[in-house]
Design a protein around this motif. Structure first.
Motif, PDB file in Angstrom:
ATOM      1  N   THR A 129       0.821  -1.209   0.000  1.00  0.00           N
ATOM      2  CA  THR A 129       0.000   0.000   0.000  1.00  0.00           C
ATOM      3  C   THR A 129       0.856   1.260   0.000  1.00  0.00           C
ATOM      4  OG1 THR A 129      -1.767  -1.219   1.108  1.00  0.00           O
ATOM      5  CG2 THR A 129      -1.915   1.172   1.157  1.00  0.00           C
ATOM      6  N   TYR A 130       1.989   1.258   0.693  1.00  0.00           N
ATOM      7  CA  TYR A 130       2.915   2.389   0.584  1.00  0.00           C
ATOM      8  C   TYR A 130       3.266   2.638  -0.879  1.00  0.00           C
ATOM      9  CZ  TYR A 130       4.055   1.958   5.642  1.00  0.00           C
ATOM     10  OH  TYR A 130       4.020   1.905   7.022  1.00  0.00           O
ATOM     11  N   HIS A 131       3.585   1.552  -1.595  1.00  0.00           N
ATOM     12  CA  HIS A 131       3.974   1.675  -3.003  1.00  0.00           C
ATOM     13  C   HIS A 131       2.849   2.303  -3.826  1.00  0.00           C
ATOM     14  CE1 HIS A 131       6.156   0.331  -6.692  1.00  0.00           C
ATOM     15  NE2 HIS A 131       4.922   0.306  -7.172  1.00  0.00           N
ATOM     16  N   GLN A 132       1.620   1.821  -3.618  1.00  0.00           N
ATOM     17  CA  GLN A 132       0.508   2.348  -4.405  1.00  0.00           C
ATOM     18  C   GLN A 132       0.194   3.801  -4.050  1.00  0.00           C
ATOM     19  OE1 GLN A 132       0.730  -0.337  -6.794  1.00  0.00           O
ATOM     20  NE2 GLN A 132      -1.140   0.828  -7.133  1.00  0.00           N
ATOM     21  N   LEU A 133       0.341   4.163  -2.784  1.00  0.00           N
ATOM     22  CA  LEU A 133       0.163   5.566  -2.407  1.00  0.00           C
ATOM     23  C   LEU A 133       1.229   6.434  -3.082  1.00  0.00           C
ATOM     24  CD1 LEU A 133      -0.798   5.116   1.339  1.00  0.00           C
ATOM     25  CD2 LEU A 133      -2.156   6.366  -0.349  1.00  0.00           C
ATOM     26  N   GLY A 134       2.434   5.877  -3.238  1.00  0.00           N
ATOM     27  CA  GLY A 134       3.470   6.597  -3.970  1.00  0.00           C
ATOM     28  C   GLY A 134       3.094   6.795  -5.423  1.00  0.00           C
ATOM     29  N   ARG A 135       2.519   5.779  -6.032  1.00  0.00           N
ATOM     30  CA  ARG A 135       2.120   5.887  -7.433  1.00  0.00           C
ATOM     31  C   ARG A 135       1.038   6.948  -7.619  1.00  0.00           C
ATOM     32  NH1 ARG A 135       3.138   2.709 -11.221  1.00  0.00           N
ATOM     33  NH2 ARG A 135       1.011   2.778 -12.011  1.00  0.00           N
ATOM     34  N   VAL A 136       0.074   6.975  -6.722  1.00  0.00           N
ATOM     35  CA  VAL A 136      -0.984   7.974  -6.826  1.00  0.00           C
ATOM     36  C   VAL A 136      -0.401   9.371  -6.649  1.00  0.00           C
ATOM     37  CG1 VAL A 136      -3.104   8.860  -5.788  1.00  0.00           C
ATOM     38  CG2 VAL A 136      -2.822   6.404  -6.123  1.00  0.00           C
ATOM     39  N   ALA A 137       0.461   9.546  -5.640  1.00  0.00           N
ATOM     40  CA  ALA A 137       1.085  10.857  -5.417  1.00  0.00           C
ATOM     41  C   ALA A 137       1.896  11.276  -6.639  1.00  0.00           C
ATOM     42  CB  ALA A 137       1.972  10.808  -4.173  1.00  0.00           C
ATOM     43  N   GLN A 138       2.586  10.333  -7.273  1.00  0.00           N
ATOM     44  CA  GLN A 138       3.379  10.650  -8.456  1.00  0.00           C
ATOM     45  C   GLN A 138       2.492  11.115  -9.607  1.00  0.00           C
ATOM     46  OE1 GLN A 138       6.215   7.629  -9.482  1.00  0.00           O
ATOM     47  NE2 GLN A 138       6.521   8.395 -11.559  1.00  0.00           N
ATOM     48  N   VAL A 139       1.394  10.414  -9.844  1.00  0.00           N
ATOM     49  CA  VAL A 139       0.480  10.794 -10.918  1.00  0.00           C
ATOM     50  C   VAL A 139      -0.117  12.172 -10.656  1.00  0.00           C
ATOM     51  CG1 VAL A 139      -1.701  10.222 -12.054  1.00  0.00           C
ATOM     52  CG2 VAL A 139      -0.046   8.427 -11.562  1.00  0.00           C
ATOM     53  N   ARG A 140      -0.326  12.482  -9.375  1.00  0.00           N
ATOM     54  CA  ARG A 140      -0.918  13.778  -9.022  1.00  0.00           C
ATOM     55  C   ARG A 140       0.126  14.894  -8.933  1.00  0.00           C
ATOM     56  NH1 ARG A 140      -5.596  13.064  -4.516  1.00  0.00           N
ATOM     57  NH2 ARG A 140      -6.389  14.897  -5.611  1.00  0.00           N
ATOM     58  N   GLY A 141       1.384  14.578  -9.259  1.00  0.00           N
ATOM     59  CA  GLY A 141       2.430  15.590  -9.305  1.00  0.00           C
ATOM     60  C   GLY A 141       3.062  15.923  -7.975  1.00  0.00           C
ATOM     61  N   ARG A 142       2.752  15.128  -6.936  1.00  0.00           N
ATOM     62  CA  ARG A 142       3.333  15.370  -5.612  1.00  0.00           C
ATOM     63  C   ARG A 142       4.570  14.475  -5.488  1.00  0.00           C
ATOM     64  NH1 ARG A 142      -2.413  14.503  -3.562  1.00  0.00           N
ATOM     65  NH2 ARG A 142      -1.520  12.741  -2.442  1.00  0.00           N
ATOM     66  N   LEU A 143       5.660  14.913  -6.119  1.00  0.00           N
ATOM     67  CA  LEU A 143       6.793  14.039  -6.329  1.00  0.00           C
ATOM     68  C   LEU A 143       7.580  13.753  -5.054  1.00  0.00           C
ATOM     69  CD1 LEU A 143       8.092  15.343  -9.779  1.00  0.00           C
ATOM     70  CD2 LEU A 143       6.279  13.689  -9.260  1.00  0.00           C
ATOM     71  N   GLU A 144       7.743  14.732  -4.187  1.00  0.00           N
ATOM     72  CA  GLU A 144       8.444  14.478  -2.919  1.00  0.00           C
ATOM     73  C   GLU A 144       7.669  13.488  -2.062  1.00  0.00           C
ATOM     74  OE1 GLU A 144       9.714  17.828  -0.695  1.00  0.00           O
ATOM     75  OE2 GLU A 144      10.648  18.832  -2.407  1.00  0.00           O
ATOM     76  N   GLU A 145       6.371  13.648  -2.033  1.00  0.00           N
ATOM     77  CA  GLU A 145       5.534  12.714  -1.269  1.00  0.00           C
ATOM     78  C   GLU A 145       5.631  11.313  -1.865  1.00  0.00           C
ATOM     79  OE1 GLU A 145       0.811  11.796  -0.499  1.00  0.00           O
ATOM     80  OE2 GLU A 145       1.415  13.855  -0.985  1.00  0.00           O
ATOM     81  N   ALA A 146       5.623  11.234  -3.196  1.00  0.00           N
ATOM     82  CA  ALA A 146       5.738   9.927  -3.856  1.00  0.00           C
ATOM     83  C   ALA A 146       7.038   9.240  -3.456  1.00  0.00           C
ATOM     84  CB  ALA A 146       5.677  10.108  -5.369  1.00  0.00           C
TER      85      ALA A 146
END
Length: 253
Positions: free
Chosen positions: A118-135
């Motif tokens: 789930t950490y990984h998938q939350l990273g993917r969502v953050a990346q798609v939404r442009g929140r790169l540091e969070e990803a």
């Protein structure tokens, strides 16, 4: 279980047939926990076949039962799968909410492999939404678990995703570092569990040159680049590396 075997072998139509046979008996006997498990598996088959609306319907039927019984481990798994369906349908805010619900249970239960997924998938969502540091933060949390568990496929998926993230940041040197970490986890190149890593390696080789890749390989692994990896890296890429989702989770217990 025959359905699970067929599913693991990629025979999805056969798997669905077995699950439906099981479901008829479970429903006749009123075996609600068994029904929940089979609903979930039917959701996974539908998801793997790209029938996302159908998958969501099965997952929600499963969830009604597992929530009634308070089966938190199964609830967490189905929440995660609902997050993946929402993510694949472009409903990213909803996906984050499902993943958050899943993660809260997994952390409470100390389910470290599930937490990493789930950490990984939350990273993917953050990346798609442009929140790169969070990803990046989510990916590193996933790695802290998967590296400790020596789970190479999951670790490779996150290495590959960090490589993609570095590419989004226009940092090919860092992207190459992560991609080499991914590819070098396996003896075979390309390995089917290395995800986007091998394709990304070819793409970076075309842009940076094989000499740069060989130097980075030696620096990262302490060994010269294997001939098979070198030969694959020099194969011209057809397209830029495409992002890809991680595998769906296993059956809830």
């Amino acid at each position: 279980q025959l359905g699970r075997v067929a599913q693991d072998r990629g025979r999805l139509e056969e798997a669905e047939g077995w699950y439906r046979k099981s479901l008829v008996i479970e429903e006749d006997f009123g075996n609600r926990p068994g029904m929940a498990s089979t609903y979930h598996q039917l959701g996974m088959v539908a998801q793997l076949r790209g029938r996302l609306e159908e998958a969501e319907g099965w997952y929600r039927k499963s969830l009604v039962i597992t929530e009634d019984f308070g089966n938190r481990r199964s609830m967490a798994t189905t929440y995660h799968q609902l997050g993946m369906v929402a993510q694949n349908r472009g409903r990213l805010e909803e996906a984050e909410e499902w993943y958050g619900n899943s993660l809260a249970i997994k952390e409470g239960l100390g389910n470290h492999p599930g937490m990493a997924t789930t950490y990984h998938q939350l990273g993917r969502v953050a990346q798609v939404r442009g929140r790169l540091e969070e990803a990046e933060s989510w990916y590193r949390r996933a790695l802290a678990v998967t590296e400790g568990l020596e789970n190479r496929p999951a670790t490779a998926a996150t290495y590959a995703q960090l490589g993609m993230l570095a590419g989004v940041r226009d940092d090919p040197t860092n992207a190459l570092t992560w991609v080499i970490k991914c590819v070098a986890l396996f003896d075979e190149v390309p390995h089917p569990r290395a995800g986007t890593g091998p394709e990304h390696l070819r793409f970076l080789t075309a842009h940076l040159g094989i000499e740069a890749v060989e130097r980075a390989w030696l620096q990262q692994t302490g060994n010269p680049m294997p001939p098979a990896a070198r030969a694959y890296a020099l194969t011209p890429p057809t397209d830029p590396p495409a992002d890809a989702d991680t595998d769906a989770e296993e059956t809830p217990s």
